[in-house]
Design a protein around this motif. Structure first.
Motif, short mmCIF file in Angstrom:
data_model
loop_
_atom_site.label_atom_id
_atom_site.label_comp_id
_atom_site.label_asym_id
_atom_site.label_seq_id
_atom_site.Cartn_x
_atom_site.Cartn_y
_atom_site.Cartn_z
N TYR A 229 0.82 -1.21 0.00
CA TYR A 229 0.00 0.00 0.00
C TYR A 229 0.86 1.26 0.00
CZ TYR A 229 -4.82 -1.65 0.43
OH TYR A 229 -6.07 -2.17 0.18
N LEU A 230 1.89 1.28 0.81
CA LEU A 230 2.74 2.47 0.90
C LEU A 230 3.44 2.75 -0.43
CD1 LEU A 230 4.27 1.95 4.46
CD2 LEU A 230 2.48 3.56 3.79
N HIS A 231 3.97 1.71 -1.06
CA HIS A 231 4.61 1.88 -2.35
C HIS A 231 3.60 2.31 -3.42
CE1 HIS A 231 8.10 -0.25 -0.61
NE2 HIS A 231 8.78 0.36 -1.56
N ALA A 232 2.41 1.70 -3.40
CA ALA A 232 1.39 2.02 -4.39
C ALA A 232 0.92 3.47 -4.26
CB ALA A 232 0.20 1.07 -4.25
N PHE A 233 0.75 3.94 -3.03
CA PHE A 233 0.29 5.31 -2.84
C PHE A 233 1.38 6.33 -3.18
CE2 PHE A 233 -3.18 4.03 0.45
CZ PHE A 233 -3.92 3.50 -0.59
N ARG A 234 2.65 5.96 -2.98
CA ARG A 234 3.75 6.83 -3.42
C ARG A 234 3.75 6.94 -4.94
NH1 ARG A 234 6.70 10.61 -3.76
NH2 ARG A 234 4.81 11.34 -2.75
N GLU A 235 3.58 5.80 -5.61
CA GLU A 235 3.51 5.81 -7.07
C GLU A 235 2.29 6.59 -7.56
OE1 GLU A 235 3.52 1.74 -8.25
OE2 GLU A 235 5.63 1.41 -7.71
N ALA A 251 -3.61 14.50 -3.84
CA ALA A 251 -3.00 13.17 -3.89
C ALA A 251 -1.96 13.00 -2.79
CB ALA A 251 -2.37 12.93 -5.26
N PHE A 252 -1.14 14.01 -2.58
CA PHE A 252 -0.12 13.92 -1.54
C PHE A 252 -0.76 13.91 -0.16
CE2 PHE A 252 3.60 15.95 0.83
CZ PHE A 252 4.25 14.74 0.98
N TYR A 253 -1.79 14.73 0.03
CA TYR A 253 -2.48 14.70 1.31
C TYR A 253 -3.08 13.33 1.58
CZ TYR A 253 -5.88 15.41 4.98
OH TYR A 253 -6.59 15.27 6.13
N SER A 254 -3.68 12.72 0.57
CA SER A 254 -4.28 11.40 0.73
C SER A 254 -3.24 10.37 1.13
CB SER A 254 -4.96 10.98 -0.58
OG SER A 254 -5.58 9.73 -0.46
N GLU A 255 -2.05 10.47 0.56
CA GLU A 255 -0.96 9.55 0.92
C GLU A 255 -0.58 9.73 2.39
OE1 GLU A 255 3.71 8.67 -0.37
OE2 GLU A 255 2.54 10.22 -1.41
#
Length: 316
Positions: A229-235, A251-255
C-alpha cells in the motif's frame, strides 16, 4: 452485439459463486456478455461455472488451468470482453437487479466514461451502508479524482463502476501484487473526462475472512500488504502529479492521511516497527504542511495531535 461486458473472476468460491452468478443473470438490463473466468479452482467452482454456461448463452466461460493470481485473470477478462463498456463483479458479492440498468442509463445520459452506484457491506448478514448518497454527481476529471482520493462517495474497488473500455488502452492489472485495484483504478479516473455517480446502493460487498481486504474490518494488516500500500500510494502521488497536476496537493495529502491512520493502528505492533518508523519520519517532515492543509479533516487533525503528543513518537 451486446452493449456491455460483465467480468467475473472466480477461484475456490463454491459457497458464494452461485448467488453471485445468479445476481448477474437476473439483471433487469439483459443485453450484456458475461465473461466468467475460472482461475484454476480446485473445489467445485469450475463445475458451477460450466453448469451456468450451459444454461445461458450470454456466458463466455474461460478456464485457466493454473491460478497465477487475480491480475492475470482480470487481464484475460479485458482481452476477452468485446463491448465498449465493462464492469467487474466479484465472485463472492451480489448485484441488485437494477444495477446494470442504472449504470448503463447514467453512462448514456451523460456520455460518461465512468458511471457508478452506491453499495452495502454485508457483514455476517447485516447490511451496513457503504457509499450511499441521494444525489447525482456529474464530475470532470479533477473532481472525479478528488472524490476518489477522499473516499466519501466511492473508492477504488472496480465493482459498482461501469468503465468505457477504451480507458484500459495501455493499462492492465499489475501482476505479482496482493491487491490489484490500488494500482489501477486511479489511472482510469485520470483518463476519464466525465464521471457520473449516483449513490443508490445496488451492490453488496460480502465481507468475510477470505477477503484480501478483510483487514479493513479487523484492523489486522500484514507487513507485506502494508508495504505494498505504501509503495502504491507513493507511485499514485507521483503519477497523478505528472498526469493531472491540479490534483497533486490532494494526492499527496491522501498519501499522508493514510499513513496517519495506519500509524494510529499499528504503533504497538513490534513486527511493524520498520514501516512504522518510516511513516513517522515522513509525517514528521511534513507536519507543518499537514497541519495547514485545506484538506485536513477533524479526524486527521486529531490523529496528528495524538501522534505528536504520544511519548512513543518522540520524533514528531
Amino acid at each position: 452485439m451486446a452493449q456491455l461486458s460483465v467480468v467475473m473472476l472466480t477461484y475456490n468460491r463454491e459457497n458464494f459463486l452461485p448467488s453471485s452468478i445468479e445476481s448477474v443473470l437476473s439483471q433487469t438490463f439483459g443485453d450484456f456478455e458475461f465473461v466468467l473466468i475460472n482461475n484454476g479452482s480446485t473445489d467445485g467452482s469450475k463445475e458451477i461455472c460450466e453448469h451456468y454456461a450451459a444454461k445461458d448463452k450470454r456466458i463466455k466461460l474461460i478456464n485457466i488451468e493454473e491460478n497465477r493470481g487475480a491480475p492475470p485473470g482480470r487481464n484475460q477478462g479485458l482481452l476477452s470482453a468485446t463491448t465498449d463498456y465493462i464492469t467487474f463483479v466479484d465472485d463472492d458479492d451480489y448485484c441488485e437487479p437494477g444495477m446494470l440498468e442504472l449504470l448503463k442509463n447514467l453512462s448514456k445520459e451523460y456520455d460518461a466514461d465512468i458511471s457508478l452506484c452506491g453499495s452495502w457491506n454485508n457483514i455476517n448478514g447485516t447490511l451496513v451502508p457503504y457509499f450511499i448518497f441521494d444525489e447525482t454527481l456529474v464530475l470532470d476529471k479533477v473532481q472525479g479524482l478528488h472524490e476518489l482520493l477522499r473516499r466519501e462517495k466511492y473508492n477504488v474497488a472496480p465493482p459498482t463502476k461501469l468503465f468505457r473500455k477504451s480507458l484500459f488502452d495501455g493499462i492492465t492489472f499489475v501482476e505479482n501484487v496482493l491487491v490489484d485495484d490500488i494500482h489501477v483504478t486511479y489511472k482510469l479516473f485520470a483518463k476519464a473526462n466525465v464521471i457520473v455517480a449516483y449513490g443508490e446502493p445496488l451492490y453488496r460487498f460480502n465481507k468475510h475472512d477470505g477477503n484480501m481486504t478483510s483487514f479493513i474490518q479487523n484492523n489486522k494488516i500484514s507487513y507485506d500488504l502494508l508495504n505494498e500500500y505504501l509503495h502504491a500510494f507513493r507511485e499514485r502521488t507521483e503519477y497523478l502529479s505528472n498526469v493531472v497536476p491540479e490534483i497533486a496537493p490532494r494526492a499527496f495529502y491522501s498519501e499522508l492521511s493514510y499513513m496517519l491512520s495506519v500509524c494510529d493502528k499499528i504503533q504497538s505492533q513490534d513486527n511493524m516497527k520498520v514501516l512504522y518508523d518510516y511513516m513517522i519520519g515522513i509525517l514528521e517532515h511534513n507536519y507543518s504542511l499537514l497541519s495547514r492543509s485545506p484538506f485536513l479533516t477533524d479526524r486527521d487533525n486529531m490523529l496528528l495531535k495524538r501522534l505528536k503528543q504520544n511519548p512513543k513518537n518522540e520524533r514528531i
